[in-house]
Design an enzyme around this catalytic site. Structure first.
Site, mmCIF file in Angstrom:
data_model
loop_
_atom_site.group_PDB
_atom_site.id
_atom_site.type_symbol
_atom_site.label_atom_id
_atom_site.label_comp_id
_atom_site.label_asym_id
_atom_site.label_seq_id
_atom_site.Cartn_x
_atom_site.Cartn_y
_atom_site.Cartn_z
ATOM 1 N N CYS A 74 0.833 -1.204 0.000
ATOM 2 C CA CYS A 74 0.000 0.000 0.000
ATOM 3 C C CYS A 74 0.872 1.261 0.000
ATOM 4 O O CYS A 74 1.495 1.574 -1.001
ATOM 5 C CB CYS A 74 -0.980 -0.043 1.168
ATOM 6 N N GLU B 73 -0.927 -8.823 4.662
ATOM 7 C CA GLU B 73 -0.709 -8.983 6.112
ATOM 8 C C GLU B 73 -2.010 -8.904 6.894
ATOM 9 O O GLU B 73 -2.055 -9.271 8.079
ATOM 10 C CB GLU B 73 0.288 -7.928 6.606
ATOM 11 N N HIS C 294 -3.507 -5.619 0.952
ATOM 12 C CA HIS C 294 -2.818 -5.882 2.218
ATOM 13 C C HIS C 294 -2.786 -7.381 2.552
ATOM 14 O O HIS C 294 -3.668 -7.879 3.276
ATOM 15 C CB HIS C 294 -3.527 -5.151 3.355
#
Length: 228
Positions: A86, A197, A195
């Site tokens: 990002c 994660e 994302h």
């Protein structure tokens, strides 16, 4: 394998990245300040999402001139793995480690939702745990995710198999070629707007993001075996 998670003023996905590596992947990880100048003790670097330096001037522009980014450039030049997520994507393009730039979403609105992605290249250090053509779902949360490159750069990305992920279904931000993630020509610096994660646990957003980190670890382990 030891990961570094860079922290800039305004980073807010650094904790998610740290958690994914330490608690889910069970690998070593440390936070590293934007003022740091040496990354030699690490095997991979994560440039996380957020709003580094408040996204003043341009997203990622000020962060790209931080002390640590000179160390990241040296780190990348040595062939070690770097991933920007990002805001990290924005920082890596501003630093010249990846082509193109990220501009305002086509809608001019901030977008936050789960987004399907198509795996375009499953042979990279960041995608070898997926299958080509596989569709995964990973969260997005950005206001400037519209990836633009010149026509020549786009042709190079296509020709060199540098496009790792594309948005599947509806393009959420207007990104050229539906591009959601790219890698450099050397194959060791990757960035994506979604994302991964935030998609490492079944309870929260599913586990489709785990493959990115699994791929990095597998690449590192395979390389270690090759090097004896």
């Amino acid at each position: 394998m030891k990961f570094a998670v860079i922290q800039f003023p305004g980073s807010n996905c650094d904790i998610d990245a740290f958690h994914a590596i330490k608690d889910v992947m069970d690998e070593e990880v440390e936070y590293v300040s934007h003022n740091s100048t040496n990354l030699d003790q690490f095997d991979a670097v994560i440039v996380p999402g957020g709003f580094s330096f408040g996204d003043y001037l341009r997203c990622g522009a000020i962060a790209s001139h931080s002390n640590v980014m000179e160390a990241v450039k040296k780190f990348a030049a040595s062939g070690k793995l770097v991933i920007g997520i990002c805001n990290g994507f924005q920082i890596l393009t501003e630093a010249g480690l990846l082509p193109g730039a990220l501009i305002r979403n086509h809608s001019l609105k901030f977008i936050s939702k789960n987004q399907p992605l198509e795996v375009v290249n499953d042979q990279s250090a960041f995608t070898n745990s997926y299958e080509k053509g596989q569709v995964i779902t990973v969260p997005i949360a950005h206001g400037e995710g519209n990836y633009i490159v010149s026509e020549e750069e786009l042709a190079d990305l296509e020709a060199n198999n540098q496009i790792l992920f594309r948005y599947a279904g509806t393009n959420p931000n207007g990104s050229m070629g539906d591009i959601a993630g790219v890698v450099n020509k050397q194959g060791n610096v990757m960035a994506m707007m979604p994302h991964p994660e935030r998609a490492v646990e079944a309870l929260i957003n599913g586990t489709d993001g785990i493959g990115v980190f699994q791929s990095m670890i597998k690449y590192y382990q395979d390389k270690a075996v090759q090097n004896g």
